[in-house]
Design an enzyme around this catalytic site. Structure first.
Site, PDB file in Angstrom:
ATOM      1  CB  THR A 133     -13.709   5.584  -2.868  1.00  0.00           C
ATOM      2  OG1 THR A 133     -14.456   5.487  -1.663  1.00  0.00           O
ATOM      3  CG2 THR A 133     -12.402   6.293  -2.545  1.00  0.00           C
ATOM      4  CG  ASP A 134     -18.575   6.827  -0.553  1.00  0.00           C
ATOM      5  OD1 ASP A 134     -17.542   6.170  -0.276  1.00  0.00           O
ATOM      6  OD2 ASP A 134     -19.692   6.557  -0.075  1.00  0.00           O
ATOM      7  CD  GLU A 135     -13.927   4.617   2.299  1.00  0.00           C
ATOM      8  OE1 GLU A 135     -12.967   4.791   3.056  1.00  0.00           O
ATOM      9  OE2 GLU A 135     -14.421   3.498   2.076  1.00  0.00           O
ATOM     10  CE1 TYR A 158      -8.929   2.972  -0.976  1.00  0.00           C
ATOM     11  CE2 TYR A 158     -10.784   3.710   0.357  1.00  0.00           C
ATOM     12  CZ  TYR A 158     -10.282   3.199  -0.826  1.00  0.00           C
ATOM     13  OH  TYR A 158     -11.137   2.930  -1.881  1.00  0.00           O
ATOM     14  CE  LYS A 162      -9.434   5.157  -5.162  1.00  0.00           C
ATOM     15  NZ  LYS A 162      -9.068   4.282  -6.325  1.00  0.00           N
TER      16      LYS A 162
HETATM   17  P1  NAD Z   1      -9.476  -4.957  -4.408  1.00  0.00           P
HETATM   18  O1  NAD Z   1      -8.509  -4.682  -3.294  1.00  0.00           O
HETATM   19  O2  NAD Z   1     -10.413  -6.105  -4.298  1.00  0.00           O
HETATM   20  O3  NAD Z   1      -8.666  -5.159  -5.781  1.00  0.00           O
HETATM   21  C1  NAD Z   1      -7.591  -4.345  -6.154  1.00  0.00           C
HETATM   22  C2  NAD Z   1      -6.882  -5.022  -7.329  1.00  0.00           C
HETATM   23  O4  NAD Z   1      -5.785  -4.175  -7.709  1.00  0.00           O
HETATM   24  C3  NAD Z   1      -6.301  -6.393  -7.001  1.00  0.00           C
HETATM   25  O5  NAD Z   1      -6.601  -7.306  -8.036  1.00  0.00           O
HETATM   26  C4  NAD Z   1      -4.808  -6.144  -6.909  1.00  0.00           C
HETATM   27  O6  NAD Z   1      -4.027  -7.272  -7.289  1.00  0.00           O
HETATM   28  C5  NAD Z   1      -4.634  -4.984  -7.884  1.00  0.00           C
HETATM   29  N1  NAD Z   1      -3.448  -4.173  -7.563  1.00  0.00           N
HETATM   30  C6  NAD Z   1      -3.109  -3.674  -6.345  1.00  0.00           C
HETATM   31  N2  NAD Z   1      -1.940  -3.017  -6.437  1.00  0.00           N
HETATM   32  C7  NAD Z   1      -1.544  -3.084  -7.733  1.00  0.00           C
HETATM   33  C8  NAD Z   1      -0.422  -2.598  -8.442  1.00  0.00           C
HETATM   34  N3  NAD Z   1       0.537  -1.902  -7.823  1.00  0.00           N
HETATM   35  N4  NAD Z   1      -0.339  -2.829  -9.764  1.00  0.00           N
HETATM   36  C9  NAD Z   1      -1.304  -3.539 -10.408  1.00  0.00           C
HETATM   37  N5  NAD Z   1      -2.385  -4.047  -9.776  1.00  0.00           N
HETATM   38  C10 NAD Z   1      -2.498  -3.829  -8.459  1.00  0.00           C
HETATM   39  O7  NAD Z   1     -10.245  -3.583  -4.610  1.00  0.00           O
HETATM   40  P2  NAD Z   1     -11.772  -3.303  -5.003  1.00  0.00           P
HETATM   41  O8  NAD Z   1     -12.577  -3.305  -3.774  1.00  0.00           O
HETATM   42  O9  NAD Z   1     -12.147  -4.166  -6.141  1.00  0.00           O
HETATM   43  O10 NAD Z   1     -11.655  -1.801  -5.506  1.00  0.00           O
HETATM   44  C11 NAD Z   1     -11.338  -1.485  -6.854  1.00  0.00           C
HETATM   45  C12 NAD Z   1     -11.313   0.021  -7.023  1.00  0.00           C
HETATM   46  O11 NAD Z   1     -12.580   0.571  -6.683  1.00  0.00           O
HETATM   47  C13 NAD Z   1     -10.290   0.720  -6.122  1.00  0.00           C
HETATM   48  O12 NAD Z   1      -9.704   1.768  -6.865  1.00  0.00           O
HETATM   49  C14 NAD Z   1     -11.127   1.264  -4.972  1.00  0.00           C
HETATM   50  O13 NAD Z   1     -10.537   2.423  -4.424  1.00  0.00           O
HETATM   51  C15 NAD Z   1     -12.426   1.574  -5.683  1.00  0.00           C
HETATM   52  N6  NAD Z   1     -13.649   1.518  -4.842  1.00  0.00           N
HETATM   53  C16 NAD Z   1     -13.892   0.406  -4.059  1.00  0.00           C
HETATM   54  C17 NAD Z   1     -15.077   0.358  -3.322  1.00  0.00           C
HETATM   55  C18 NAD Z   1     -15.432  -0.853  -2.492  1.00  0.00           C
HETATM   56  O14 NAD Z   1     -16.453  -0.839  -1.786  1.00  0.00           O
HETATM   57  N7  NAD Z   1     -14.681  -1.946  -2.553  1.00  0.00           N
HETATM   58  C19 NAD Z   1     -15.985   1.430  -3.356  1.00  0.00           C
HETATM   59  C20 NAD Z   1     -15.681   2.537  -4.172  1.00  0.00           C
HETATM   60  C21 NAD Z   1     -14.513   2.556  -4.905  1.00  0.00           C
HETATM   61  P1  TYD Z   2     -15.073  -1.798   5.407  1.00  0.00           P
HETATM   62  O1  TYD Z   2     -15.755  -2.958   4.771  1.00  0.00           O
HETATM   63  O2  TYD Z   2     -13.649  -1.924   5.832  1.00  0.00           O
HETATM   64  O3  TYD Z   2     -15.263  -0.564   4.420  1.00  0.00           O
HETATM   65  P2  TYD Z   2     -14.949   1.035   4.649  1.00  0.00           P
HETATM   66  O4  TYD Z   2     -14.199   1.202   5.899  1.00  0.00           O
HETATM   67  O5  TYD Z   2     -14.123   1.348   3.450  1.00  0.00           O
HETATM   68  O6  TYD Z   2     -16.287   1.690   4.673  1.00  0.00           O
HETATM   69  O7  TYD Z   2     -15.909  -1.392   6.686  1.00  0.00           O
HETATM   70  C1  TYD Z   2     -17.269  -1.038   6.600  1.00  0.00           C
HETATM   71  C2  TYD Z   2     -17.719  -0.575   7.977  1.00  0.00           C
HETATM   72  O8  TYD Z   2     -17.690  -1.702   8.871  1.00  0.00           O
HETATM   73  C3  TYD Z   2     -16.812   0.466   8.582  1.00  0.00           C
HETATM   74  O9  TYD Z   2     -17.619   1.388   9.327  1.00  0.00           O
HETATM   75  C4  TYD Z   2     -15.911  -0.323   9.524  1.00  0.00           C
HETATM   76  C5  TYD Z   2     -16.808  -1.446   9.982  1.00  0.00           C
HETATM   77  N1  TYD Z   2     -16.137  -2.738  10.283  1.00  0.00           N
HETATM   78  C6  TYD Z   2     -16.399  -3.404  11.499  1.00  0.00           C
HETATM   79  O10 TYD Z   2     -17.188  -2.933  12.349  1.00  0.00           O
HETATM   80  N2  TYD Z   2     -15.792  -4.600  11.737  1.00  0.00           N
HETATM   81  C7  TYD Z   2     -14.908  -5.165  10.844  1.00  0.00           C
HETATM   82  O11 TYD Z   2     -14.339  -6.255  11.131  1.00  0.00           O
HETATM   83  C8  TYD Z   2     -14.661  -4.477   9.600  1.00  0.00           C
HETATM   84  C9  TYD Z   2     -13.721  -5.037   8.579  1.00  0.00           C
HETATM   85  C10 TYD Z   2     -15.310  -3.264   9.372  1.00  0.00           C
END
Ligand code: NAD
Ligand code: TYD
Length: 352
Positions: A133-135, A158, A162
């Site tokens: 992630t970019d985070e 988090y 990562k």
């Molecule tokens: P999500 O939380 O929707 O899904 C995570 C999945 O992993 C779920 O299906 C869960 O059951 C599974 N999981 C969790 N713990 C596990 C374990 N111990 N063993 C096996 N499976 C397990 O997450 P997401 O938003 O789809 O993110 C997927 C990946 O992409 C993550 O690695 C996250 O860090 C990365 N990512 C997410 C975003 C975003 O905006 N959501 C952006 C950049 C990177």
């Molecule tokens: P989020 O979707 O949790 O992603 P991330 O924190 O990983 O970027 O949040 C996106 C942005 O929105 C973040 O700046 C936090 C803010 N936020 C709110 O203002 N209210 C909310 O209820 C949530 C979940 C997030």
């Protein structure tokens, strides 16, 4: 046995389900094994449309369990791994950091170990692709962008977990010669997004006429990418990325949270045929997230120039499709917002 078997972890989650669908449909001659523990965030309803396909297999299991992973690796002979399984929500990581270390760090090291055990006689032709992630880069001042050279500076449990997992991936490349790839993407949005994250949480609350909790002043900036564009980038990087490299993925689409919430309110008023301004009246400023990163902004020019990937869905179209999906999938939303989620929501927002 299919010639090319690929392990996708976390395939029942938000991004993972889009990646699994893309690979299963696009590569009928690959076998796609989706390994997922089905935590609160994993939902096989996300994959109903492809679960009967002959090239798809689901394995329920936990990446924290190394002996289980060793067994899965010896059962299938994986060409490669695309690793998405993770605990993914910043707010939860503030409450339960240990869970994030166990899944994101220990789980990733377990997967690397199982892959090494299986592939060590000859790493050629194998790939371990870690989805980051970019985070991990921290927060960037207005005007700046994260590049692949930006030093890691994670600032939440988090992102710390990562960043640690990224570094273990690189350590396995350095010490064992593991053929690794890493990509770091900005915030995704789209169908199947769990409603603890900003966009689906706001959509769900607007539907239910509940307050829209904006953290702090709503000044924080995120770069939003449609989830199917992320899945396309993962496809391109898995197949054509240079082993050992990191690729940033971004949407070039920065929004202040408060502006994004206002836009979403307008879209929802239109779709729900409510008077303009109705949903915006639900906006409620709440206590800020501790250590809230101000801005994420990503430079993805390396991926664009080297591999020719570009975002293909503009934000108004993507947001429109996303809202339509949630309105058409009330059942999905109802299922995932029952039980555990309700308890989480109540405890998370009780004091705000
Ligand atoms: P999500 O939380 O929707 O899904 C995570 C999945 O992993 C779920 O299906 C869960 O059951 C599974 N999981 C969790 N713990 C596990 C374990 N111990 N063993 C096996 N499976 C397990 O997450 P997401 O938003 O789809 O993110 C997927 C990946 O992409 C993550 O690695 C996250 O860090 C990365 N990512 C997410 C975003 C975003 O905006 N959501 C952006 C950049 C990177
Ligand atoms: P989020 O979707 O949790 O992603 P991330 O924190 O990983 O970027 O949040 C996106 C942005 O929105 C973040 O700046 C936090 C803010 N936020 C709110 O203002 N209210 C909310 O209820 C949530 C979940 C997030």
């Amino acid at each position: 046995m299919a010639e090319r078997t690929i392990l996708i972890t976390g395939g029942a989650g938000f991004i993972g389900s889009h990646v699994v669908r893309l690979f299963v449909n696009q590569y009928p001659d690959y076998r796609i094994v989706n390994l997922d523990a089905l935590t609160y965030a994993g939902n096989l309803e996300n994959l109903r449309d492809i679960e009967q396909k002959p090239n798809y297999t689901f394995v329920r299991g936990d990446i924290r369990d190394l002996s289980f992973l060793n067994e899965v690796f010896s059962r299938y002979s994986f060409e490669g791994v695309i690793h998405l399984a993770a605990e993914s929500h910043v707010d939860r990581s503030l409450e339960q950091p240990t869970e994030f270390i166990l899944t994101n760090v220990v789980g990733t090291v377990n997967l690397l170990t199982a892959a090494r055990n299986q592939w060590k006689s000859d790493f050629r032709g194998h790939r371990f692709y870690h989805i980051s992630t970019d985070e991990v880069y921290g927060s960037v001042e207005h005007g700046g962008f994260f590049t692949e050279q930006t030093p890691l500076d994670p600032r939440s449990p988090y992102s710390a977990s990562k960043a640690a997992s990224d570094q273990f991936v690189q350590a396995f490349a350095n010490t064992n010669g593991m053929p690794v790839l890493i990509s770091r993407c900005s915030n995704n949005y789209g169908p199947n997004h769990f409603p603890e994250k900003l966009i689906p949480l706001m959509i769900n609350n607007i539907i239910n006429n509940k307050p829209l909790p904006v953290y702090g002043k709503g000044e924080n900036v995120r770069d939003w990418l449609f989830v199917k564009d992320h899945a396309r980038a993962i496809d391109v990087i898995y197949h054509r990325g240079r082993v050992g490299e990191v690729y940033n993925i971004g949407g070039n689409n920065e929004w202040k949270n408060i502006d994004l919430v206002h836009l979403l309110c307008e879209v929802m008023d239109r779709k729900l045929k409510r008077d303009p301004g109705t949903s915006a009246r639900l906006i409620t400023y709440v206590t800020d997230r501790p250590g809230h990163d101000l801005r994420y902004a990503i430079d993805s020019s390396k991926l664009q120039t080297e591999l020719g990937w570009q975002p293909s869905v503009d934000f108004p179209t993507g947001l429109d499709q996303t809202v339509d999906w949630y309105l058409a999938n009330a059942e999905w939303l109802r299922h995932v917002t029952s039980g555990d989620y309700r308890q989480y929501y109540e405890s998370m927002y009780a004091g705000r």
